[in-house]
Design a protein around this motif. Sequence first.
Motif, PDB file in Angstrom:
ATOM      1  N   ARG A 115       0.857  -1.198   0.000  1.00  0.00           N
ATOM      2  CA  ARG A 115       0.000   0.000   0.000  1.00  0.00           C
ATOM      3  C   ARG A 115       0.882   1.233   0.000  1.00  0.00           C
ATOM      4  NH1 ARG A 115      -4.682  -1.626   4.475  1.00  0.00           N
ATOM      5  NH2 ARG A 115      -4.901  -3.760   3.667  1.00  0.00           N
TER       6      ARG A 115
ATOM      7  N   GLY B 133      -7.822 -11.336   9.496  1.00  0.00           N
ATOM      8  CA  GLY B 133      -6.594 -10.947   8.812  1.00  0.00           C
ATOM      9  C   GLY B 133      -5.801 -10.015   9.696  1.00  0.00           C
TER      10      GLY B 133
ATOM     11  N   GLN C 168       0.894  -9.713   5.547  1.00  0.00           N
ATOM     12  CA  GLN C 168      -0.355 -10.045   6.233  1.00  0.00           C
ATOM     13  C   GLN C 168      -0.506 -11.550   6.328  1.00  0.00           C
ATOM     14  OE1 GLN C 168      -3.729  -8.371   4.081  1.00  0.00           O
ATOM     15  NE2 GLN C 168      -3.740  -6.606   5.445  1.00  0.00           N
TER      16      GLN C 168
ATOM     17  N   GLY D 258      -8.409  -7.663  11.978  1.00  0.00           N
ATOM     18  CA  GLY D 258      -9.752  -7.456  11.486  1.00  0.00           C
ATOM     19  C   GLY D 258     -10.338  -8.828  11.258  1.00  0.00           C
TER      20      GLY D 258
END
Length: 340
Positions: A197, A309, A210, A284
Amino acid sequence: MIIDELEKIKENILKELADVKDIKSINEIKVRVFGKNGVITNLSKGMRDISPEERPKIGALINEARVLLTDAIEKKEKVLEDEVLALKLATEKVDITQPGKDVKLGALHPINDVIDKLTDICVNMGFSVVEGPEIEYDYYNFEAMNIPKNHPSRDMQDTFFITEDILLRSQTSAVQAREMESRKPPFKIVCPGKTYRNDSDATHSPIFNQMEGLVVDENVSMADLKSMLTILMKRLFGEDTAIRFRPSFFPFTEPSIEVDVSCPNCHGKGCSTCKGSGMLELLGAGIVNPKVLEMSGIDSKKYKGFAFGFGLDRTAMILDGISDIRNLYKNDIRFLDQFK
Ligand code: PHE
């Protein structure tokens, strides 16, 4: 005539051999005696000119000389070789009391260490570990996750696009979409991997890691998700870890939650790791949105799913007390050496 010559050859060569000091000279003698044009070789060739009556006798004498000289040469060779070896042994002594050369041992990178720990725990709980491409279709990263083009929830993730339809995956959820398409329920998978990102500061890196987990089965509930995550967090951070669930929103789960764990550094009292709050936001999660199941061809009336995740960099930073995420990507040996 030949007999005299033979005697002379034997005498000369034996004398010469007695004085020889190295293997090289021996080889020269060998050539001179037995080579193509060697004296013994030439005598043998000369047998043609000898009368048939004399031939056997002369032949035997030549042979005798050949054996004698071969023998003498071999013996001398052995003596010289032994001398060389003895000299070597005497001069090349190994001092076994000398300290050995320093062997530099590597260590697992903190991220790989966390991936190993987490996947071990998950495999023990019956999950399979799967991977997917880092360069991904917009479809798997977003659309199949119930995030259509131009939807405002895309802003949650500042994505690197390569073309309009291809991007660097912004979440490992993309692997879930692929797996749901190809697997038949029930299944339990975790997918660790690199994600990207457009974000960079002490706690965000444009490349990060992740791990996402997904369970699809007939009777899957929020209670299963909560108990599974509680076990996972306790196994990772220690039995005394407290877990907090908060309502949240993700387009691909409904209902959605966020999961905090008590700071393993101060055990909830408040310290610099948890910025005084005693808790750390980590995951999350939620019940998979039926739309997401349907889009991947799974009957949402029959099957339900839960997903979770979380950021592995953040987890490694907590476990290893690392304050700046960028250290994880600098490949500075002085930094990495600490984690042996
Ligand atoms: N993919 C989400 C993110 O990167 C995390 C998440 C995974 C949330 C699974 C819910 C379920 O922000």
